[in-house]
Design a protein around this motif. Structure first.
Motif, PDB file in Angstrom:
ATOM      1  N   ILE A   1       3.941  19.664  -3.866  1.00  0.00           N
ATOM      2  CA  ILE A   1       4.777  19.066  -2.820  1.00  0.00           C
ATOM      3  C   ILE A   1       4.662  17.543  -2.768  1.00  0.00           C
ATOM      4  CG2 ILE A   1       4.765  21.134  -1.385  1.00  0.00           C
ATOM      5  CD1 ILE A   1       2.617  19.795   0.354  1.00  0.00           C
ATOM      6  N   GLY A   2       3.789  16.940  -3.588  1.00  0.00           N
ATOM      7  CA  GLY A   2       3.698  15.484  -3.608  1.00  0.00           C
ATOM      8  C   GLY A   2       2.266  14.988  -3.563  1.00  0.00           C
ATOM      9  N   ALA A   3       2.147  13.657  -3.536  1.00  0.00           N
ATOM     10  CA  ALA A   3       0.829  13.006  -3.458  1.00  0.00           C
ATOM     11  C   ALA A   3       0.923  11.817  -2.512  1.00  0.00           C
ATOM     12  CB  ALA A   3       0.371  12.569  -4.843  1.00  0.00           C
ATOM     13  N   PRO A   4       1.237  12.070  -1.234  1.00  0.00           N
ATOM     14  CA  PRO A   4       1.499  10.971  -0.298  1.00  0.00           C
ATOM     15  C   PRO A   4       0.273  10.151   0.086  1.00  0.00           C
ATOM     16  CG  PRO A   4       1.469  13.066   0.867  1.00  0.00           C
ATOM     17  CD  PRO A   4       1.391  13.394  -0.590  1.00  0.00           C
ATOM     18  N   ASN A   5      -0.924  10.685  -0.143  1.00  0.00           N
ATOM     19  CA  ASN A   5      -2.134   9.975   0.284  1.00  0.00           C
ATOM     20  C   ASN A   5      -2.814   9.214  -0.851  1.00  0.00           C
ATOM     21  OD1 ASN A   5      -2.065  10.837   3.052  1.00  0.00           O
ATOM     22  ND2 ASN A   5      -2.689  12.867   2.353  1.00  0.00           N
ATOM     23  N   THR A   6      -2.054   8.907  -1.889  1.00  0.00           N
ATOM     24  CA  THR A   6      -2.600   8.145  -3.011  1.00  0.00           C
ATOM     25  C   THR A   6      -2.951   6.725  -2.578  1.00  0.00           C
ATOM     26  OG1 THR A   6      -1.279   9.410  -4.589  1.00  0.00           O
ATOM     27  CG2 THR A   6      -2.107   7.270  -5.327  1.00  0.00           C
ATOM     28  N   PHE A   7      -4.113   6.261  -2.987  1.00  0.00           N
ATOM     29  CA  PHE A   7      -4.464   4.852  -2.776  1.00  0.00           C
ATOM     30  C   PHE A   7      -5.322   4.374  -3.933  1.00  0.00           C
ATOM     31  CE2 PHE A   7      -8.203   6.896  -0.982  1.00  0.00           C
ATOM     32  CZ  PHE A   7      -9.250   6.033  -1.291  1.00  0.00           C
ATOM     33  N   ILE A   8      -5.118   3.117  -4.305  1.00  0.00           N
ATOM     34  CA  ILE A   8      -5.842   2.500  -5.411  1.00  0.00           C
ATOM     35  C   ILE A   8      -6.270   1.103  -4.982  1.00  0.00           C
ATOM     36  CG2 ILE A   8      -5.708   1.651  -7.787  1.00  0.00           C
ATOM     37  CD1 ILE A   8      -5.701   4.655  -7.691  1.00  0.00           C
ATOM     38  N   HIS A   9      -7.517   0.780  -5.224  1.00  0.00           N
ATOM     39  CA  HIS A   9      -8.034  -0.552  -4.893  1.00  0.00           C
ATOM     40  C   HIS A   9      -7.144  -1.645  -5.485  1.00  0.00           C
ATOM     41  CE1 HIS A   9     -10.721  -3.993  -4.571  1.00  0.00           C
ATOM     42  NE2 HIS A   9     -10.572  -4.177  -5.869  1.00  0.00           N
ATOM     43  N   GLY A  10      -6.811  -2.633  -4.639  1.00  0.00           N
ATOM     44  CA  GLY A  10      -6.032  -3.773  -5.093  1.00  0.00           C
ATOM     45  C   GLY A  10      -4.535  -3.588  -5.013  1.00  0.00           C
ATOM     46  N   ILE A  11      -4.066  -2.400  -4.615  1.00  0.00           N
ATOM     47  CA  ILE A  11      -2.633  -2.133  -4.509  1.00  0.00           C
ATOM     48  C   ILE A  11      -2.305  -1.788  -3.056  1.00  0.00           C
ATOM     49  CG2 ILE A  11      -0.725  -0.669  -5.280  1.00  0.00           C
ATOM     50  CD1 ILE A  11      -2.199  -0.254  -7.891  1.00  0.00           C
ATOM     51  N   SER A  12      -1.283  -2.445  -2.514  1.00  0.00           N
ATOM     52  CA  SER A  12      -0.852  -2.221  -1.123  1.00  0.00           C
ATOM     53  C   SER A  12      -1.978  -2.477  -0.128  1.00  0.00           C
ATOM     54  CB  SER A  12      -0.301  -0.797  -0.952  1.00  0.00           C
ATOM     55  OG  SER A  12       0.816  -0.586  -1.792  1.00  0.00           O
ATOM     56  N   GLY A  13      -2.851  -3.416  -0.456  1.00  0.00           N
ATOM     57  CA  GLY A  13      -3.918  -3.791   0.464  1.00  0.00           C
ATOM     58  C   GLY A  13      -5.119  -2.873   0.478  1.00  0.00           C
ATOM     59  N   SER A  14      -5.148  -1.857  -0.379  1.00  0.00           N
ATOM     60  CA  SER A  14      -6.288  -0.933  -0.398  1.00  0.00           C
ATOM     61  C   SER A  14      -7.533  -1.618  -0.960  1.00  0.00           C
ATOM     62  CB  SER A  14      -5.956   0.304  -1.230  1.00  0.00           C
ATOM     63  OG  SER A  14      -4.881   1.014  -0.652  1.00  0.00           O
ATOM     64  N   GLN A  15      -8.693  -1.205  -0.443  1.00  0.00           N
ATOM     65  CA  GLN A  15      -9.957  -1.816  -0.843  1.00  0.00           C
ATOM     66  C   GLN A  15     -10.958  -0.758  -1.283  1.00  0.00           C
ATOM     67  OE1 GLN A  15     -10.201  -3.893   3.128  1.00  0.00           O
ATOM     68  NE2 GLN A  15     -11.017  -5.539   1.862  1.00  0.00           N
ATOM     69  N   ALA A  16     -11.667  -1.060  -2.355  1.00  0.00           N
ATOM     70  CA  ALA A  16     -12.749  -0.182  -2.786  1.00  0.00           C
ATOM     71  C   ALA A  16     -13.855  -0.198  -1.739  1.00  0.00           C
ATOM     72  CB  ALA A  16     -13.295  -0.640  -4.133  1.00  0.00           C
ATOM     73  N   GLY A  17     -14.614   0.880  -1.693  1.00  0.00           N
ATOM     74  CA  GLY A  17     -15.720   0.969  -0.747  1.00  0.00           C
ATOM     75  C   GLY A  17     -16.920   1.630  -1.393  1.00  0.00           C
ATOM     76  N   ILE A  18     -17.989   1.740  -0.637  1.00  0.00           N
ATOM     77  CA  ILE A  18     -19.263   2.237  -1.155  1.00  0.00           C
ATOM     78  C   ILE A  18     -19.335   3.755  -1.018  1.00  0.00           C
ATOM     79  CG2 ILE A  18     -21.762   2.204  -0.836  1.00  0.00           C
ATOM     80  CD1 ILE A  18     -21.474  -0.688   0.131  1.00  0.00           C
ATOM     81  N   ALA A  19     -19.436   4.433  -2.158  1.00  0.00           N
ATOM     82  CA  ALA A  19     -19.637   5.881  -2.146  1.00  0.00           C
ATOM     83  C   ALA A  19     -21.103   6.221  -1.915  1.00  0.00           C
ATOM     84  CB  ALA A  19     -19.152   6.494  -3.459  1.00  0.00           C
ATOM     85  N   MET A  20     -21.991   5.405  -2.488  1.00  0.00           N
ATOM     86  CA  MET A  20     -23.427   5.600  -2.270  1.00  0.00           C
ATOM     87  C   MET A  20     -24.144   4.272  -2.498  1.00  0.00           C
ATOM     88  SD  MET A  20     -25.946   7.478  -1.370  1.00  0.00           S
ATOM     89  CE  MET A  20     -25.191   9.113  -1.336  1.00  0.00           C
TER      90      MET A  20
END
Length: 335
Positions: free
Chosen positions: A180-199
């Protein structure tokens, strides 16, 4: 028409002027030739410059501080130059070795009843470059009551200090076995998205919360906090001591509540519990597999197809990334 030589005329006039100079001197004023009196040493006042003043020198604009999205001390401090050329994720709380597959099972308790869950987490042999950093590709598949509801690629990299970062997710969603889609896709550096700390490299209790990733375009903000450590617990896969507990929540969705994730050194995630919220989710580690080279080859191909599908589905976000590549074909497992 013939023209006279102007050079001769010029020199002739100058010579005539020189011959006339003695006569001029003879008729000069008798005071001529006397020396001027010496200066008294007093300088005449200097007239102010009539040039308009230049523009004022502007101080460089101050760089605004990074927002503390998860509370004091949680500002993201990301440096893409702090990562190795190839991903090696050996953080003891979050090890990701290509060819490892983990299965967690549990349930979701909601007003509508209980839903059985099974999630497989596979570390593929794929890498993907995001904002100049080569990340390791993980493939998660989420089943509810036996039906696939989500197939997700997630991208991780460990910096030189040992901290593991999440660079984005491409989650395809399904209903009744239909995409049905992938509406929650996000990638660091695109559309203001930022990488974060997984551990964190060295997680400790009584330290500030941290941002696990932020993507305002899809309402994603996960905050992590070291809640407890050095505890012991048992799950279907076995019993573990020295377990680390991370509390996670999304401040943008307070009704969802908190998750508690339990990590064992050398294994990684072994348990998930819920604290508050409308849906109570629990997961336990039930199986750990070391894939064969043949199994890893199949996983790599399937994950690569999912990556390629993302370019057709998410044209505004995922299509702006570099394509994933197969970089590891040997898992170290049995043939």
């Amino acid at each position: 028409m013939f023209h006279a030589n102007t050079r001769l005329s010029v020199f002739g006039s100058a010579f005539t002027l020189l011959l006339a100079m003695p006569a001029v001197a003879t008729c000069a004023d008798p005071k001529a030739g006397q020396m001027k009196p010496e200066s008294t040493g007093t300088s005449a006042p200097v007239a102010p410059s009539s040039a308009p003043p230049g523009p004022p020198t502007l101080a460089p604009a101050a760089v605004p501080p990074a927002p503390e999205l998860c509370g004091p001390g949680s500002a993201i401090k990301f440096d893409k130059t702090a990562f190795p050329e190839s991903p090696v994720i050996d953080n003891k709380w979050f090890p990701l070795k290509p060819g490892m597959k983990y299965t967690t099972t549990g349930a979701v308790e909601s007003e509508g009843g209980t839903t059985e869950r099974r999630v497989t987490h596979t570390v593929t042999g794929l890498t993907k470059v995001i904002d100049g950093v080569k990340t390791q590709v993980m493939w998660d598949r989420d089943y509810q009551d036996g039906a696939l509801v989500e197939s997700e690629l997630a991208f991780f990299a460990q910096d030189n200090a040992g901290t593991v970062w999440l660079f984005g997710e491409y989650p395809e969603e399904f209903e009744e076995d239909k995409f049905i889609g992938a509406p929650n896709t996000f990638i660091h550096g695109i559309s203001g998205s930022q990488a974060g700390i997984a551990m964190q490299a060295a997680p400790r209790t009584r330290t500030p919360a941290y941002v696990q990733a932020h993507a305002a375009s899809v309402g994603f903000l996960d905050c992590g906090l070291v809640f407890d450590d050095n505890i012991a617990l048992c799950v279907p896969k076995g019993c573990y001591g020295d377990v680390l507990v991370i509390d996670e929540h999304n401040p943008l969705e307070p009704n969802v509540g908190h998750q508690r994730k339990y990590y064992s050194a050398g294994t990684g995630l072994v348990k998930v519990t819920a604290e508050g919220g409308v849906n109570q989710e629990t997961l336990d580690l039930t199986r750990v597999e070391h894939l064969t080279d043949g199994q890893l080859a199949e996983i790599n191909q399937q994950a690569l197809e999912l990556d390629q599908h993302g370019y057709e589905v998410s044209k505004d976000v995922y299509a702006n990334t570099a394509r994933a590549e197969i970089t590891t074909t040997t898992s170290g497992g049995k043939k």
